[in-house]
Design a protein around this motif. Sequence first.
Motif, mmCIF file in Angstrom:
data_model
loop_
_atom_site.group_PDB
_atom_site.id
_atom_site.type_symbol
_atom_site.label_atom_id
_atom_site.label_comp_id
_atom_site.label_asym_id
_atom_site.label_seq_id
_atom_site.Cartn_x
_atom_site.Cartn_y
_atom_site.Cartn_z
ATOM 1 N N ARG A 253 -6.133 12.751 93.463
ATOM 2 C CA ARG A 253 -7.092 13.455 94.304
ATOM 3 C C ARG A 253 -7.852 12.529 95.257
ATOM 4 O O ARG A 253 -8.913 12.892 95.782
ATOM 5 C CB ARG A 253 -8.071 14.218 93.400
ATOM 6 C CG ARG A 253 -7.346 15.241 92.520
ATOM 7 C CD ARG A 253 -8.185 15.794 91.391
ATOM 8 N NE ARG A 253 -9.357 16.501 91.844
ATOM 9 C CZ ARG A 253 -9.383 17.760 92.259
ATOM 10 N NH1 ARG A 253 -8.276 18.480 92.255
ATOM 11 N NH2 ARG A 253 -10.494 18.311 92.669
ATOM 12 N N THR A 254 -7.275 11.356 95.511
ATOM 13 C CA THR A 254 -7.973 10.359 96.318
ATOM 14 C C THR A 254 -8.342 10.873 97.700
ATOM 15 O O THR A 254 -9.399 10.520 98.242
ATOM 16 C CB THR A 254 -7.088 9.094 96.451
ATOM 17 O OG1 THR A 254 -6.554 8.813 95.172
ATOM 18 C CG2 THR A 254 -7.891 7.913 96.932
ATOM 19 N N ALA A 255 -7.482 11.734 98.264
ATOM 20 C CA ALA A 255 -7.751 12.224 99.625
ATOM 21 C C ALA A 255 -9.092 12.967 99.672
ATOM 22 O O ALA A 255 -9.843 12.847 100.649
ATOM 23 C CB ALA A 255 -6.613 13.141 100.088
ATOM 24 N N LEU A 256 -9.382 13.705 98.607
ATOM 25 C CA LEU A 256 -10.666 14.427 98.548
ATOM 26 C C LEU A 256 -11.836 13.444 98.524
ATOM 27 O O LEU A 256 -12.870 13.674 99.164
ATOM 28 C CB LEU A 256 -10.743 15.263 97.266
ATOM 29 C CG LEU A 256 -10.037 16.609 97.218
ATOM 30 C CD1 LEU A 256 -10.117 17.181 95.801
ATOM 31 C CD2 LEU A 256 -10.696 17.560 98.205
ATOM 32 N N TYR A 257 -11.669 12.373 97.767
ATOM 33 C CA TYR A 257 -12.758 11.394 97.657
ATOM 34 C C TYR A 257 -12.948 10.670 98.991
ATOM 35 O O TYR A 257 -14.075 10.397 99.405
ATOM 36 C CB TYR A 257 -12.499 10.388 96.526
ATOM 37 C CG TYR A 257 -12.048 11.043 95.237
ATOM 38 C CD1 TYR A 257 -12.548 12.289 94.854
ATOM 39 C CD2 TYR A 257 -11.113 10.426 94.405
ATOM 40 C CE1 TYR A 257 -12.124 12.907 93.690
ATOM 41 C CE2 TYR A 257 -10.690 11.032 93.235
ATOM 42 C CZ TYR A 257 -11.181 12.279 92.881
ATOM 43 O OH TYR A 257 -10.756 12.887 91.740
ATOM 44 N N ASP A 258 -11.829 10.383 99.642
ATOM 45 C CA ASP A 258 -11.909 9.702 100.941
ATOM 46 C C ASP A 258 -12.683 10.576 101.937
ATOM 47 O O ASP A 258 -13.527 10.081 102.694
ATOM 48 C CB ASP A 258 -10.506 9.426 101.497
ATOM 49 C CG ASP A 258 -9.766 8.353 100.688
ATOM 50 O OD1 ASP A 258 -10.412 7.671 99.870
ATOM 51 O OD2 ASP A 258 -8.533 8.222 100.876
ATOM 52 N N ALA A 259 -12.380 11.881 101.906
ATOM 53 C CA ALA A 259 -13.056 12.787 102.850
ATOM 54 C C ALA A 259 -14.559 12.827 102.555
ATOM 55 O O ALA A 259 -15.382 12.780 103.484
ATOM 56 C CB ALA A 259 -12.452 14.191 102.745
ATOM 57 N N TYR B 76 -12.645 3.784 93.836
ATOM 58 C CA TYR B 76 -13.889 4.502 93.533
ATOM 59 C C TYR B 76 -14.355 4.231 92.103
ATOM 60 O O TYR B 76 -13.542 4.175 91.182
ATOM 61 C CB TYR B 76 -13.669 6.012 93.691
ATOM 62 C CG TYR B 76 -13.417 6.380 95.134
ATOM 63 C CD1 TYR B 76 -14.468 6.580 96.008
ATOM 64 C CD2 TYR B 76 -12.111 6.479 95.615
ATOM 65 C CE1 TYR B 76 -14.231 6.888 97.349
ATOM 66 C CE2 TYR B 76 -11.859 6.775 96.945
ATOM 67 C CZ TYR B 76 -12.931 6.975 97.802
ATOM 68 O OH TYR B 76 -12.689 7.267 99.118
ATOM 69 N N LEU B 77 -15.656 4.086 91.964
ATOM 70 C CA LEU B 77 -16.230 4.115 90.625
ATOM 71 C C LEU B 77 -16.330 5.578 90.200
ATOM 72 O O LEU B 77 -16.109 6.480 90.992
ATOM 73 C CB LEU B 77 -17.601 3.436 90.613
ATOM 74 C CG LEU B 77 -17.442 1.917 90.672
ATOM 75 C CD1 LEU B 77 -17.850 1.376 92.007
ATOM 76 C CD2 LEU B 77 -18.205 1.266 89.541
ATOM 77 N N TYR B 78 -16.719 5.795 88.971
ATOM 78 C CA TYR B 78 -16.737 7.145 88.407
ATOM 79 C C TYR B 78 -17.637 8.138 89.163
ATOM 80 O O TYR B 78 -17.307 9.333 89.291
ATOM 81 C CB TYR B 78 -17.144 7.025 86.927
ATOM 82 C CG TYR B 78 -17.976 8.146 86.402
ATOM 83 C CD1 TYR B 78 -17.381 9.356 86.031
ATOM 84 C CD2 TYR B 78 -19.362 8.027 86.291
ATOM 85 C CE1 TYR B 78 -18.146 10.399 85.552
ATOM 86 C CE2 TYR B 78 -20.123 9.075 85.826
ATOM 87 C CZ TYR B 78 -19.524 10.259 85.469
ATOM 88 O OH TYR B 78 -20.274 11.284 85.023
ATOM 89 N N THR B 79 -18.765 7.650 89.712
ATOM 90 C CA THR B 79 -19.837 8.555 90.154
ATOM 91 C C THR B 79 -19.424 9.568 91.218
ATOM 92 O O THR B 79 -19.665 10.769 91.065
ATOM 93 C CB THR B 79 -21.022 7.719 90.692
ATOM 94 O OG1 THR B 79 -21.297 6.697 89.749
ATOM 95 C CG2 THR B 79 -22.256 8.566 90.887
ATOM 96 N N LEU B 80 -18.813 9.099 92.311
ATOM 97 C CA LEU B 80 -18.499 10.022 93.409
ATOM 98 C C LEU B 80 -17.344 10.976 93.066
ATOM 99 O O LEU B 80 -17.476 12.185 93.248
ATOM 100 C CB LEU B 80 -18.200 9.247 94.707
ATOM 101 C CG LEU B 80 -17.798 10.122 95.896
ATOM 102 C CD1 LEU B 80 -18.951 11.029 96.340
ATOM 103 C CD2 LEU B 80 -17.322 9.276 97.081
ATOM 104 N N PRO B 81 -16.197 10.458 92.580
ATOM 105 C CA PRO B 81 -15.099 11.383 92.257
ATOM 106 C C PRO B 81 -15.540 12.498 91.303
ATOM 107 O O PRO B 81 -15.119 13.649 91.444
ATOM 108 C CB PRO B 81 -14.055 10.476 91.593
ATOM 109 C CG PRO B 81 -14.304 9.134 92.197
ATOM 110 C CD PRO B 81 -15.796 9.060 92.381
#
Length: 441
Positions: free
Chosen positions: A76-82, A181-186
């Motif tokens: 799901r990295t694309a979501l986190y990048d956005a 990413y660290l845990y917090t944002l994802p």
Amino acid sequence: MTTVRYAPSPTGRLHLGNARPALMNWLFARANAGRYILRLDDTDTARSTEAFARGIEQDLNWLGITPDFKVRQSDRTALYDAARDRLIASGRLYPAYETEEELDGKRARARLLGRPPVYDRAALKLTPEQIAKYEAEGRKPHWRFRLDGRPVAFVDLIKGPQTVNTASMSDPVLVRADGTYLYTLPSVVDDIDLGITHVIRGEDHVSNTGNQTEIFEALGGAVPTFAHHNLLTGAEGEGLSKRIGSLSLMELREAGYEPMAVAAVAVLTGTSLPVEPYPDLAAMGQAFTLDAVSHGSARFDPAELASLNTRMLHQMPYEAARARLVALGLDSEPLWLALRGNLSVFSDIADLATLVSGPVTPVVANEDRDYLATARDLLPAEPWDETTWSKWTEALKAATGRKGRALFHPLRLALTGREQGPELRSLLPLLGRRASLARLS
Ligand code: GLU
């Protein structure tokens, strides 16, 4: 729709302490006709493995949890990048160039001055020239979320009204210098994307709820309702240690514990409910509510797990044991009822069943030979039932004048070859007259 998630990292096997939120989320979802999502927090690619991911699912299934669906953060990295880009655009996420050593130095100086080791936001004051210099040195920034620094209030479904003041916290690093990413944002991004309504997790996350609430709001997401449960500890309040509670669910399973005994201890310890057997999670869910979770400690006592396990086996109805008895080739209700009271773990049944099926080496003391000859003579005629034992021993008592241990124990030793075991009253009809006679001879 009520939607919860259980979010372990596949960086090890689940243990008893992990079973607590896994099960509390499950019971809550079922009680509210909701959905249960298994979210694998596998952004730490160096430590996450496929084998651990599979192990987590096995362990959950063993406990009786079947997630409604599963997601993996690594997909799901694309979501986190956005989300990252939006936070950068809105000025909430800023680059910081300090190295670990520089940050350590800042913390040490703060301690010396008696100040809390909170990040000083030096990165916000960097001039374009300084940034250009760092970039020229090849430094890559990590990214921090600029907290509002305010009291974040929420009503915790377990702990009641809470306030976390983000003014006393460092701006959290959301993105590492290598872009991971660290845990917090994802976690926040997924909670928004998956429509999580309730976050039920350990109280070690209360302060995260402060900064995550700010991130939910910065991203325009609905903030879920939180419930933070007390953490299982050892007898002295220490973290679950190697010795006891860090026992993985796999090890507990292999040691023969019943999943419902493990579940009862994992959920009910440190609540206002007694830690007692339930036949299944549905029944436990009738009794358990989040407000039963205590505000105090949750001390795990390994002896309690063992005794609960034993109690569950001793009370287990034949129907509940049947499938496993079939698998062992021991499918018989009278056999189960005769032997269950002597089980510590289910698999003991195989050994105990040999008391009926043999071979058994009778133990006969010299001074009991005549007594056993009389016992043979007085053995009642078939059919045998649960009353046979008392008829036989009454007759023996009258004939020999023996009583108590002298009356019973030689019979046990001859019939089973053991000092202790299941009640002879139940065993005798299973054994039948022929086998009994042979052992007494
Ligand atoms: N992966 C996190 C943990 O295991 C999840 C915490 C949460 O439920 O937000 O601590």
